[in-house]
Design a protein around this motif. Structure first.
Motif, PDB file in Angstrom:
ATOM      1  N   VAL A 114      66.997  62.874 122.337  1.00  0.00           N
ATOM      2  CA  VAL A 114      67.790  61.746 122.828  1.00  0.00           C
ATOM      3  C   VAL A 114      69.048  62.245 123.540  1.00  0.00           C
ATOM      4  O   VAL A 114      69.404  61.751 124.608  1.00  0.00           O
ATOM      5  N   LEU A 115      69.701  63.244 122.970  1.00  0.00           N
ATOM      6  CA  LEU A 115      70.927  63.758 123.584  1.00  0.00           C
ATOM      7  C   LEU A 115      70.665  64.449 124.921  1.00  0.00           C
ATOM      8  O   LEU A 115      71.432  64.285 125.860  1.00  0.00           O
ATOM      9  N   VAL A 116      69.578  65.206 125.007  1.00  0.00           N
ATOM     10  CA  VAL A 116      69.264  65.918 126.252  1.00  0.00           C
ATOM     11  C   VAL A 116      68.610  64.979 127.257  1.00  0.00           C
ATOM     12  O   VAL A 116      68.988  64.942 128.424  1.00  0.00           O
ATOM     13  N   GLY A 117      67.625  64.196 126.802  1.00  0.00           N
ATOM     14  CA  GLY A 117      66.935  63.249 127.673  1.00  0.00           C
ATOM     15  C   GLY A 117      66.127  63.937 128.764  1.00  0.00           C
ATOM     16  O   GLY A 117      66.027  65.157 128.818  1.00  0.00           O
ATOM     17  N   GLY A 118      65.522  63.136 129.619  1.00  0.00           N
ATOM     18  CA  GLY A 118      64.787  63.645 130.761  1.00  0.00           C
ATOM     19  C   GLY A 118      63.533  64.431 130.438  1.00  0.00           C
ATOM     20  O   GLY A 118      63.071  65.219 131.256  1.00  0.00           O
ATOM     21  N   TYR A 119      62.962  64.222 129.270  1.00  0.00           N
ATOM     22  CA  TYR A 119      61.772  64.986 128.878  1.00  0.00           C
ATOM     23  C   TYR A 119      60.523  64.426 129.551  1.00  0.00           C
ATOM     24  O   TYR A 119      60.478  63.287 129.976  1.00  0.00           O
ATOM     25  N   ASN A 120      59.500  65.295 129.613  1.00  0.00           N
ATOM     26  CA  ASN A 120      58.241  64.932 130.266  1.00  0.00           C
ATOM     27  C   ASN A 120      57.347  64.120 129.311  1.00  0.00           C
ATOM     28  O   ASN A 120      57.679  63.967 128.131  1.00  0.00           O
ATOM     29  N   PRO A 121      56.231  63.584 129.806  1.00  0.00           N
ATOM     30  CA  PRO A 121      55.354  62.775 128.950  1.00  0.00           C
ATOM     31  C   PRO A 121      54.792  63.526 127.737  1.00  0.00           C
ATOM     32  O   PRO A 121      54.617  62.940 126.673  1.00  0.00           O
ATOM     33  N   ALA A 122      54.534  64.825 127.883  1.00  0.00           N
ATOM     34  CA  ALA A 122      54.028  65.598 126.737  1.00  0.00           C
ATOM     35  C   ALA A 122      55.082  65.681 125.639  1.00  0.00           C
ATOM     36  O   ALA A 122      54.774  65.496 124.452  1.00  0.00           O
ATOM     37  N   ILE A 123      56.320  65.920 126.011  1.00  0.00           N
ATOM     38  CA  ILE A 123      57.406  65.938 125.025  1.00  0.00           C
ATOM     39  C   ILE A 123      57.628  64.528 124.497  1.00  0.00           C
ATOM     40  O   ILE A 123      57.940  64.332 123.322  1.00  0.00           O
ATOM     41  N   GLY A 124      57.429  63.524 125.336  1.00  0.00           N
ATOM     42  CA  GLY A 124      57.538  62.134 124.893  1.00  0.00           C
ATOM     43  C   GLY A 124      56.561  61.821 123.767  1.00  0.00           C
ATOM     44  O   GLY A 124      56.894  61.087 122.829  1.00  0.00           O
ATOM     45  N   ARG A 125      55.362  62.400 123.832  1.00  0.00           N
ATOM     46  CA  ARG A 125      54.393  62.217 122.737  1.00  0.00           C
ATOM     47  C   ARG A 125      54.895  62.880 121.454  1.00  0.00           C
ATOM     48  O   ARG A 125      54.720  62.345 120.365  1.00  0.00           O
ATOM     49  N   VAL A 126      55.547  64.024 121.594  1.00  0.00           N
ATOM     50  CA  VAL A 126      56.126  64.699 120.426  1.00  0.00           C
ATOM     51  C   VAL A 126      57.255  63.849 119.851  1.00  0.00           C
ATOM     52  O   VAL A 126      57.373  63.705 118.624  1.00  0.00           O
ATOM     53  N   VAL A 127      58.062  63.275 120.717  1.00  0.00           N
ATOM     54  CA  VAL A 127      59.150  62.395 120.266  1.00  0.00           C
ATOM     55  C   VAL A 127      58.568  61.220 119.486  1.00  0.00           C
ATOM     56  O   VAL A 127      59.046  60.889 118.390  1.00  0.00           O
ATOM     57  N   TRP A 128      57.545  60.591 120.025  1.00  0.00           N
ATOM     58  CA  TRP A 128      56.914  59.461 119.345  1.00  0.00           C
ATOM     59  C   TRP A 128      56.350  59.888 117.995  1.00  0.00           C
ATOM     60  O   TRP A 128      56.553  59.215 116.983  1.00  0.00           O
ATOM     61  N   ALA A 129      55.636  61.011 117.965  1.00  0.00           N
ATOM     62  CA  ALA A 129      55.045  61.502 116.717  1.00  0.00           C
ATOM     63  C   ALA A 129      56.126  61.836 115.693  1.00  0.00           C
ATOM     64  O   ALA A 129      55.986  61.526 114.501  1.00  0.00           O
ATOM     65  N   ASP A 130      57.213  62.439 116.137  1.00  0.00           N
ATOM     66  CA  ASP A 130      58.293  62.769 115.207  1.00  0.00           C
ATOM     67  C   ASP A 130      59.024  61.520 114.720  1.00  0.00           C
ATOM     68  O   ASP A 130      59.526  61.489 113.597  1.00  0.00           O
ATOM     69  N   ALA A 131      59.085  60.494 115.554  1.00  0.00           N
ATOM     70  CA  ALA A 131      59.696  59.231 115.101  1.00  0.00           C
ATOM     71  C   ALA A 131      58.860  58.618 113.978  1.00  0.00           C
ATOM     72  O   ALA A 131      59.400  58.200 112.944  1.00  0.00           O
ATOM     73  N   VAL A 132      57.548  58.584 114.165  1.00  0.00           N
ATOM     74  CA  VAL A 132      56.654  58.063 113.121  1.00  0.00           C
ATOM     75  C   VAL A 132      56.752  58.935 111.872  1.00  0.00           C
ATOM     76  O   VAL A 132      56.874  58.433 110.752  1.00  0.00           O
TER      77      VAL A 132
END
Length: 135
Positions: A89-107
């Motif tokens: 969240v602080l860095v932002g600008g991540y790609n869709p693959a990292i976005g999937r990691v973000v979603w998985a880590d949120a869950v």
């Protein structure tokens, strides 16, 4: 309630074992994170990250069978997933693959937090005042 920590540890443990494939090199890292890894220094850092996730995944899976290890495994895993979310969240600008990691880590963070609270409650280390006792 007694199964919540076990489900959290199993789900997060398996999730943390998935990136271990990154140890195999730049091609695996590219598939996992959608980034090219041409710099050997970056490869070293990301491959080490993959190994650490393997260690954390094994810790969580061991904690399923070892009740005395559950609070520690849940807390460390929650810190890992929540800190990744904070950095993303602080860095932002991540790609869709990292976005999937973000979603998985949120869950995973939600599951791990629920598992930690349930385990603290189950073991009597969670006071009614909202404070964690005995840690």
């Amino acid at each position: 309630m007694k199964y919540v920590p076990i489900v959290a540890l199993l789900a997060a443990g398996i999730l943390h074992l998935l990136p271990v494939a990154g140890v195999l090199g730049a091609g695996s890292l590219a598939r996992l994170y959608g980034i090219g890894v041409s710099d050997p220094n970056t490869a070293i850092l990301l491959q080490h990250r993959a190994l650490l996730f393997g260690v954390l995944g094994v810790l969580m899976l061991c904690a399923v069978a070892l009740p005395w290890l559950r609070v520690t495994a849940l807390a460390v895993a929650l810190f890992s997933t929540a800190s990744f979310l904070a950095v993303a969240v602080l860095v932002g600008g991540y790609n869709p693959a990292i976005g999937r990691v973000v979603w998985a880590d949120a869950v995973a963070s939600v599951l791990l937090a629920a598992g930690l609270v349930a385990e603290l409650w189950r073991t009597g280390r969670f006071s009614g005042q909202g404070a964690v006792a005995g840690l």
